[in-house]
Design an enzyme around this catalytic site. Structure first.
Site, PDB file in Angstrom:
ATOM      1  N   LYS A   1     -11.123  79.092 -16.729  1.00 14.64           N
ATOM      2  CA  LYS A   1     -11.150  78.104 -18.724  1.00 14.64           C
ATOM      3  C   LYS A   1      -9.690  77.893 -18.405  1.00 14.64           C
ATOM      4  CE  LYS A   1     -13.705  77.970 -21.800  1.00 14.64           C
ATOM      5  NZ  LYS A   1     -15.164  78.607 -23.064  1.00 14.64           N
TER       6      LYS A   1
ATOM      7  N   GLU B   1     -18.150  75.663 -28.821  1.00 18.75           N
ATOM      8  CA  GLU B   1     -18.569  76.769 -29.223  1.00 18.75           C
ATOM      9  C   GLU B   1     -18.951  77.537 -30.245  1.00 18.75           C
ATOM     10  OE1 GLU B   1     -16.111  78.232 -26.515  1.00 18.75           O
ATOM     11  OE2 GLU B   1     -17.272  77.834 -24.550  1.00 18.75           O
TER      12      GLU B   1
ATOM     13  N   ASP C   1     -14.586  82.517 -33.657  1.00 16.57           N
ATOM     14  CA  ASP C   1     -15.130  82.682 -32.088  1.00 16.57           C
ATOM     15  C   ASP C   1     -13.298  83.374 -31.644  1.00 16.57           C
ATOM     16  OD1 ASP C   1     -15.443  82.424 -29.901  1.00 16.57           O
ATOM     17  OD2 ASP C   1     -16.377  80.581 -29.808  1.00 16.57           O
TER      18      ASP C   1
END
Lengths: 217, 607
Positions: free
Chosen positions: B71, B172, B194
């Site tokens: 990622k 997200e 996050d």
């Protein structure tokens, strides 16, 4: 004069609105629709910001692409375009400065070039701030830590002053708008409004410059 | 109504979830019962791939052909590849000037990050299909809120390569807020912090009768638990090694795994032992690590997450005291230090009710449910994280859409010509907050075709639309003729449509069949090396043994030998590890003795 549009699904002819009154299909908003009309409001620069937010939420609930994912291609496209227009309209109208400027434009007036000129009332302030910003740039390359710390607190002070001034202008703007609404002949009030708006626009640029300078400390 | 599932395509772990009558559920693997799928893909020389835990095992011996944390590379160009990245993987450097997209060089193939992600997505899809007993094609995939256009496009390409229809890319932190919103139904202002394996996001939201309105977002798409591991490994393990070993991919991989494990243990305990054993390279290290030492080493990294928090609050026009609830998401928020710093910053204890590893996938499932038309009581109003603009005269970026603008967002821009009979106008689209083009991310270039006319006469209106996925679409209309002009948009860091098509045709198959055998052989080889070293040390340095120690070692040696005769590679692995640990004090004593200088090296296997 309201124009008439035709529903893409049932061909019903009606004045522009979000859902077809005959078949309830989602309709694309006309490309030239003004932001006040999007919200079902009169073209009035004085508005209830909380009511505006509530209408925005309600319209979002009707228009948003997330809720039309299972619709036809036409509905999905209309939903996407309409929500983009709604979002832009809300962004413009919820902010008093942008709302004022937009309203001026609708009335054939523009801050236009005056925007680049320093408003007379701000001349001294602008001069001082520019000097301080120049000092910051110099200190960045050559200055000591002490000098930098001093500049930082000075700049923070400048920011506070700008912020206070902005709040003062906002009150002035609101007062001007109300006066404009009550007056029979608004033409003389227009120049006052324009002055306040251009001061606010200038102040905003200045505040942004100070913030940018502050962010490097 | 066709079901849509939610996927959290994470840096470290990926999950797939759906909504049933009981609410959102993460789908566990049918055989193992595991909910998380490690985002690790290992490419075998025979054009086969292995994904998940097994791939993680392969990484021990084949670090160069096993990609972790892919990622971090999504939507990036070669110029974004760091020196550390280059130690861990091999890249295709010579691409001429056609494309600078990151490409891994694995065996004799080139592999792009979306292809690697597609392997993970396919494995998740298979898992869901097995559990739900139906075909799964439509998905919502989550992305870091701070992902730029190229990174989002790359994620969408990955979905396409996996044969999936990506209905929506969902941010997200926003997904997490949905999962929490289901439980609390509260109104008010919340912050979602996050901190995952490779990325950091913070979003400020206003909750209002089922509407989740994102006011601002900020973050860093190259900051996460991986950086914490790297920092601990460098500081406490790699410095102990000879220069050439420090850069060895196999040693590096083992050091990072050891660190990751120690970091997790230190979330619950005050002290642990960092063990690094790479028998192939003769490396055997072991050292105590206290939580305090680790925290001191990584505090700087954690502190780097606070500036984006400050910026997000400022962009939302709020102060820390306005925030009524702070939600923690992502594996890195398990660290007590992170919880403490976030608590101090916002002045309140953060919420951790929902498993930080699952919350994003659960939220994605909820949004998938809405998109499938089954639910109408909640609505997300999300924003674009970075300003969008075009290059103007003098290499300056001119903003068209400001960051934190609610999406979908569109803006129209008029273009005309500067010289007579000009047949095209070139447009360079950028994303970022800096003034100069060179400091912003190049997204794409396109050229508007123009009919030859005197300068200034043609009038072409270009619409820049950022859709609900946060992805840019452009269209152009000739205002004189009212006709739409087609544009060929060339992404700066992405796969072209043709490339996606070609990759789809060539797509690699899964191979599970020989992996068991491979892992068994590897486990046995490793056990042999450790057995051999222990045997040699016992023979040559018996003087350093303490009372009863030889018996203890012998017992484990015996167990390892028995396990090697069987087929359970996990057991062999565990016992090898046990042997390694049980001999560590003995090895240390040998080192600590006067012969230490004579030996110079600290490995049991060299003694």
């Amino acid at each position: 004069m309201p124009t008439v549009v035709r529903c893409w699904r049932c061909q019903d002819e009606h004045i522009p609105q979000v859902f077809c009154p005959a078949c309830e299909a989602l309709q694309p908003l006309p490309p030239d629709i003004d932001y006040f009309t999007v919200f079902g409001l009169a073209r009035d620069p004085v508005l209830d910001e909380q009511a505006l937010a509530n209408t925005y939420y309600d319209l979002s609930r009707q228009l948003h692409p997330d809720l039309h994912q299972t619709g036809t291609a036409e509905e999905q496209e209309a939903s996407l375009q309409n929500t983009a227009v709604l979002n832009r309209a809300y962004r413009t109208l919820r902010d008093p400065v942008q709302r004022g400027q937009y309203w001026l434009e609708l009335n054939g007036e523009q801050l236009g070039k005056e925007n680049n000129k320093v408003p007379p009332d701000l001349a001294l302030l602008v001069f001082e701030v520019q000097e301080q910003l120049a000092a910051v740039r110099e200190a960045q390359s050559a200055g000591t830590d002490d000098a930098r710390a001093g500049l930082k607190s000075e700049l923070t002070q400048v920011w506070d002053d700008l912020d206070d001034r902005m709040q003062g202008l906002q009150q002035k703007l609101a007062a001007n708008f109300s006066k404009w609404r009550q007056a029979d002949d608004a033409s003389d009030l227009l120049s006052g409004l324009k002055r306040v708006l251009s001061e606010m626009a200038y102040l905003r640029t200045l505040t942004r410059d100070v913030e940018k300078a502050l962010s490097i400390f | 109504m066709e079901r849509i599932v939610g996927i959290d395509l994470g840096t470290t772990n990926s999950l797939i979830a759906y909504v049933d009558d009981a609410g959102p559920q993460v789908i566990a693997d049918n055989e193992t019962g595991q909910k998380t799928l490690p985002s690790i893909v290992s490419f075998l020389p025979n054009d086969r791939v292995v994904v998940g835990r097994e791939a993680g095992e392969l990484a021990r011996t084949q670090p160069l052909s096993t990609i972790r944390s892919v990622k971090r590379f999504m939507g990036l160009g070669m110029e974004h590849v760091s020196a550390e990245d280059r130690q861990r993987y091999r890249f295709v450097d010579d691409q001429g000037d056609t494309s600078s997209l990151v490409r891994f060089a694995i065996h004799d193939r080139q592999v792009t990050p979306p292809e690697v992600s597609a392997v993970i997505l396919r494995a998740l899809r298979d898992r869901a299909e097995a559990a739900l007993q139906e075909e799964v094609r439509k998905v919502v995939i989550t992305v870091p809120a701070y992902f730029n256009d190229s990174q989002r496009q790359a994620t969408k390409d990955a979905g396409k390569l996996a044969g999936l229809e990506v209905i929506r890319l969902l941010n997200e932190p926003t997904a997490a807020s949905l999962a929490y919103g289901l439980n609390t139904k509260e109104e008010g202002l919340i912050a979602v912090y996050d901190f995952g394996g490779g990325t950091f996001d913070v979003s400020i939201l206003r909750l209002h009768t089922g509407i989740f309105e994102v006011l601002s977002t900020n973050g860093n798409t190259r900051l996460g638990g991986d950086d914490i591991d790297q920092s601990i490994a460098e500081r406490f393990l790699l410095t102990e090694l000879a220069e050439e070993l420090r850069h060895d991919p196999q040693v590096l991989n083992s050091a990072l795994r050891a660190t990751e494990k120690a970091k997790q243990v230190l979330s619950d305990q005050d002290e642990t032992v960092l063990n690094l054993a790479v028998p192939d390279k003769g490396v055997q290290l072991s050292r105590r690590l206290s939580r305090h030492e680790m925290e001191a080493a990584v505090d700087e990294i954690v502190a780097r997450t606070l500036e984006p928090c400050r910026q997000a609050l400022k962009d939302a026009g709020l102060e820390t005291q306005d925030i009524e609830e702070v939600v923690l998401v992502g594996g890195s928020t398990r660290m007590p230090l992170v919880r403490q710093r976030v608590g101090e910053f916002f002045g309140r204890t953060p919420l951790t009710d929902i498993d930080p590893d699952e919350v994003v996938a659960l939220g994605a499932a909820v949004q998938a449910d809405t998109l499938s038309g089954r639910r109408r009581d909640m609505l997300l109003l999300d924003v674009v994280p970075l300003s969008l603009g075009i290059e103007t005269m003098g290499g300056v970026m001119s903003h068209l859409i400001e960051r934190n603008t609610t999406i979908p967002a569109s803006v129209k821009e008029m273009f005309t010509t500067a010289v007579d009979d000009q047949t095209a106008v070139a447009v360079h689209v950028l994303q970022g907050e800096r003034e100069l083009v060179q400091d912003c991310r190049s997204l794409a270039r396109f050229s508007i075709p123009i009919e030859p006319k005197p300068a200034g006469v043609p009038r072409v209106e270009v619409t820049f639309m950022i859709d609900a996925n946060g992805i840019l679409n452009v269209s152009a209309t000739d205002l004189r003729t009212g006709l739409e002009r087609s544009l060929e948009v060339k992404p700066s860091y992405g796969l072209t449509d043709e490339e996606v098509e070609r990759l789809l045709e060539e797509s690699i198959d899964f191979a599970e069949e020989d992996i068991e055998q491979r892992l068994l052989i590897e486990a046995r080889t490793e056990a042999d090396t450790v057995l051999h070293a222990a045997d040699k040390a016992l023979r040559q340095n018996a003087a350093f043994l303490q009372e009863g120690e030889e018996e203890q070692i012998d017992q484990v040696v015996q167990k390892v030998r028995e396990a090697c005769a069987g087929e359970d590679y996990d057991l062999i692995r565990d016992l090898t590890e046990e042997l390694s640990q049980v001999t560590t004090p003995f090895a240390q004593r040998i080192m600590d003795s006067s012969i230490q200088e004579a030996l110079g090296e600290k490995q049991l296997s060299d003694l």
